[in-house]
Design an enzyme around this catalytic site. Structure first.
Site, PDB file in Angstrom:
ATOM      1  CB  ALA A 267     -15.677 -20.002  12.177  1.00 36.08           C
ATOM      2  CG  ASN A 270     -21.611 -13.847   9.481  1.00 38.58           C
ATOM      3  OD1 ASN A 270     -21.180 -12.809   9.903  1.00 38.58           O
ATOM      4  ND2 ASN A 270     -20.725 -14.834   8.894  1.00 38.58           N
ATOM      5  CD  GLU A 303     -17.827 -19.195  15.253  1.00 38.77           C
ATOM      6  OE1 GLU A 303     -18.657 -18.377  15.544  1.00 38.77           O
ATOM      7  OE2 GLU A 303     -16.523 -19.340  15.724  1.00 38.77           O
TER       8      GLU A 303
END
Length: 874
Positions: A267, A270, A303
């Site tokens: 993953a 962003n 993430e």
């Protein structure tokens, strides 16, 4: 950062600060699969007297170039394969660049590429330069406003970083629409993202502790939306945990996760638009195992936690990669432990570290968690940077303690918010906040290798003292022949002969556990007021990433395995006893019996109803073949495999009744639902079945077959199928065929099917793998399928890969060269299968060397593969 022209190596010592800063960036994308036009508007200001602007670019078609609205003449700029150079730029100006790219032809899966009917990006580490010319380095941060324009039917969903500020139809073209996204937080190019496609939403909300409601969206293909409930719940749990554990609150109005079928990594973090491999998003009881559920929760946490440890505070250069990754891995490990079992999570973490990172430290790619140089940055997304990096931050946590560590982390985030910083900045903050001197500790960032610590003890009954004699040594690694002593925290406790904790006095303080600081090459520590001869439990919780050699007799290890109150130490005692048995098997020229004392421990484990079943499951497993190989002077895969099998078979014969009893009891608690009270029971049940399968008994095969036929969840199915597939059962093929027939429309399950078969150890295994590569469901361009079948074989099937005729090595070289032409990043991960070639016998070394040289001599070899293969050969 500068690249040495002679050897294409980038060195940390050559780092130079940016000569320009980007005040803002506006981008317009006219999205088409074969022809995407990108218009980029940079507001740029010089930071030095420099007036030559050098921008990174790769595989771009430059359409136009303007400064302050005026087109540049061709004699004012040059382009090559890697850059755009513009001479005599003003001190402050707007630069407009228009480029053209073809996402549908981008098989590297870096930059903007096509996955199915979707367009998406992957810009870490250096993918943004495949989209437009840019300062593609992590220390140039700016704000982005991004306009996406596309065909409404092809790409109804248009996403980028930040908050949505405008959307609508394109004037005079009803077939097209647009969306404008603005990210107010400055970010590096590697955090840029866009996604466009026919996606469907699973939406929910999260209310932060300050009362702000965040819109949460998980986007997938229409048929997969019903598989995202666990991912959404994991995201919400992550957000809550980060507020509670680290005081970190989310900062935008919306958070997106998009599931992508073609993705090189797990993953990508962003800002506000996380792009995920489908493997770490999609789950439902019928299609996902307990391990899948656990993995999804951990990766989503990882993430999300990057929002602060990586995004709001990022790394100055790629040598500092562990600044964000090591720290965030620690955070996701802590989160996963909090959501389940802290002890079992720790064992999982240590097992992964030892099986992968310890081998890395002992091979040609050994490097510090902050490397001094690299040739291809994608090759440094390693277990050293991630997992060992996490262990180094964990040691800081151990040295400071929970309260002081949290205080220091808050100071770090406050001090460096919105900046690109270094590992030194992180350690400086830990030291400044806590007042603890970490100067020697910094060697963990600069020195490669796994320290070997040797420990011996002497108890004085009359004086009631226990002396610990300690030494440490770290073997030479590439470019680092001599190592200085590390600061190594050793969490230690003492037990009496009944398994009860003993108090002792250390430095004038009476305690029952202490963190010892090993800082010298040779060191002695004395415990006082030790009332009876103790059993020593040290390296508790695996308090440092070291190899510990401590000769304890079997009675002491058995006591720790039964009674130690540290889960890791109980498991470690069983692993140590198991290694002793395996070494005896390997070193003896005659058949050696398994120790009765060792066998009796399995009776204790199987009768234990008070311990977490998930921990008992871990204790039933013998040390991995990888761990055994690391301790042998010459690795003999087939001999190791056979020794393990002999011991497991003996355990099965000795405890068949107990194993069947515990299997049945564990199965009674099974409803197929993913929750902690059930996952541990299922894990223990399947460990019992795995041992029983060694009996080569039709009744046991029938038991596995019944579990497959009457499965309540995919954990039941896969455990039964794996046990059947890896057994000597001649009737296994119909089960494999049945599984594919049922689940051929579920990509992730087809990948599991490939992976199972990649582990087969019968004589026809390699021929079967070659046939599977021709299967209609296999695609060499899809990373997940490559990891499952090719990676499963190269990295997980030592017996067949190291076949004496060299066929496994030849197959590896053939496949790696094919992959390199498609996706160098994936090829480089496969070629590491050769890294330890010098640890095998001379015949195998010669066979491996032939294939390695063939790879090295291949015309057009990528930098990714070239760096690894040449370092291995050297």
């Amino acid at each position: 950062m500068l690249k040495n022209a002679q050897n294409s190596t980038i060195y940390l010592k050559d780092y130079q600060a940016p000569e320009f800063k980007v005040l803002s960036c506006k981008m317009n994308f006219n999205l088409e699969p074969d022809k995407t036009i990108v218009s980029t508007y940079y507001q740029i200001e010089a930071l030095t007297e420099a007036r030559t602007l050098i921008l990174d670019g790769e595989g771009l078609q430059l359409l136009s170039l303007e400064i302050d609205g005026k087109a540049l003449s061709e004699n004012t700029y040059t382009t090559d394969k890697q850059s755009l150079n513009i001479t005599q730029v003003p001190e402050k100006f707007e630069l407009h660049i228009q480029t053209q790219i073809a996402p549908s032809k981008n098989t590297s899966l870096n930059g903007l590429y096509q996955s199915g009917d979707m367009l998406c990006t992957q810009c870490e580490a250096q993918g943004f330069r495949r989209i437009t010319y840019s300062f593609d380095r992590p220390d140039v941060l700016t704000t982005y406003t991004v306009k996406l324009t596309a065909d409404k039917a092809l790409y109804p969903v248009l996403l980028s970083n930040g908050n949505l500020v405008e959307q609508g139809n394109v004037q005079d073209n009803n077939d097209k629409h647009f969306a404008v996204w603005h990210d107010p937080f400055p970010k590096a190019t590697y955090l840029f993202a866009l996604v466009a496609g026919q996606l469907h939403y699973h939406s929910d909300t999260f209310t932060t502790r300050s009362g702000k409601e965040i819109d949460l969206h998980i986007l997938t293909r229409k048929e997969d939306v019903g598989k995202t409930a666990h991912a959404m719940a994991s995201l919400q749990r992550s957000m809550l945990w980060d507020e509670q554990a680290y005081d970190r609150e989310y900062d935008l109005d919306v958070f997106h996760i998009v599931a992508v079928s073609d993705f090189n990594m797990g993953a990508m973090e962003n800002k506000s638009l996380n792009v995920f491999n489908t493997k770490y998003v999609l789950a439902r009881q019928e299609i996902a195992t307990d391990q899948d559920y656990h993995g999804i929760e951990g990766v989503i946490g990882h993430e999300y936690f990057h929002n602060w440890s990586g995004n709001r505070v990022t790394c100055r250069d790629w040598f500092q990669l562990s600044l964000k990754e090591g720290f965030t891995v620690l955070r996701d490990q802590q989160f996963s432990g909090a959501m389940g079992s802290v002890g079992v999570q720790r064992i999982d973490d240590v097992s992964g570290l030892r099986n992968v990172q310890f081998r890395e430290d002992a091979g040609p790619m050994a490097h510090p968690i902050r490397p001094d140089s690299y040739e291809e940055i994608n090759n440094f997304y390693t277990a050293t940077v991630y997992e060992k990096g996490a262990e180094v931050v964990r040691m800081i946590h151990t040295l400071l303690g929970e309260t002081a560590f949290k205080k220091a982390c808050n100071l770090y985030f406050k001090t460096f918010d919105g900046q690109a910083v270094t590992t030194d900045d992180f350690v400086d903050t830990m030291q400044q906040s806590s007042g603890i001197d970490l100067s020697q500790f910094r060697r963990w960032y600069a020195q490669a290798g796994t320290p070997v610590v040797r420990l011996s003890t002497e108890y004085d009954a009359e004086a009631k003292t226990l002396r610990l004699d300690l030494s440490q040594h770290t073997a030479p690694t590439p470019k680092q022949d001599k190592k200085q002593p590390f600061l190594i925290p050793l969490k230690t406790a003492l037990f009496d002969q009944n398994g009860q904790r003993l108090h002792f006095t250390l430095d004038g303080t009476n305690v029952d556990e202490a963190v010892l600081h090993l800082s010298e090459a040779q060191q002695s520590i004395v415990f006082e007021a030790v009332e009876s001869e103790p059993v020593v439990s040290t390296l508790r919780g695996f308090s440092a990433p070291i190899k510990l050699f401590f000769e304890q007799n079997s009675a002491a290890l058995s006591l720790l395995a039964k009674y130690d109150d540290d889960s890791f130490s109980r498991w470690e005692a069983m692993q140590t006893l198991g290694l002793k048995q395996i070494h005896q098997q390997l070193d003896s020229t005659v058949k050696t019996a398994v120790s009765k004392q060792y066998l009796s421990l399995f009776s204790h484990i199987l009768n234990d109803t008070n311990t977490d079943p998930a921990l008992l499951e871990q204790m039933l497993y013998l040390p991995s073949a990888s761990m055994i190989g690391q301790q042998r002077e010459v690795i003999e895969p087939e001999a190791i495999y056979n020794a393990r099998e002999r011991i497991i078979t003996t355990i099965a014969k000795e405890h068949q009744g107990l194993l069947l009893k515990r299997y049945a009891e564990a199965n009674q608690h099974n409803t197929g639902v993913w929750k902690t009270t059930e996952t541990g029971q299922r894990a223990l049940r399947d460990a019992c079945l795995s041992i029983l399968m060694r009996l080569d008994n039709n009744d046991i095969y029938a038991l596995a077959g019944a579990q497959y036929q009457h499965s309540l969840c995919m954990t039941d199915t896969m455990a039964a199928l794996a046990n059947l597939s890896h057994s000597k059962f001649k009737g296994k093929q119909p089960y494999l065929d049945d599984f594919h027939q049922k689940w051929q429309d579920e990509d992730l399950l087809v990948n599991k099917w490939f992976s199972l078969q990649s582990q087969a150890t019968d004589e026809s295994a390699l021929d079967s793998i070659k046939k599977l590569m021709q299967h209609t469901d296999f695609e060499l361009k899809n990373p997940n399928k490559v990891y499952a079948l090719i990676g499963g074989f190269l990295h997980g099937n030592a017996v067949i890969f190291h076949a004496s005729d060299g066929s496994g090595y030849e197959f590896a070289a053939d496949t790696i060269l094919k992959l390199d032409a498609i996706n160098p990043q994936i090829a480089s991960r496969m070629v590491s299968c050769f890294n330890q070639w010098k640890r095998y016998n001379t015949q195998q070394q010669a066979l491996m060397h032939t294939q390695m040289q063939r790879i090295a001599d291949h015309q057009g070899l990528s930098d990714n593969v070239s760096e690894i293969i040449h370092k291995a050969l050297a």
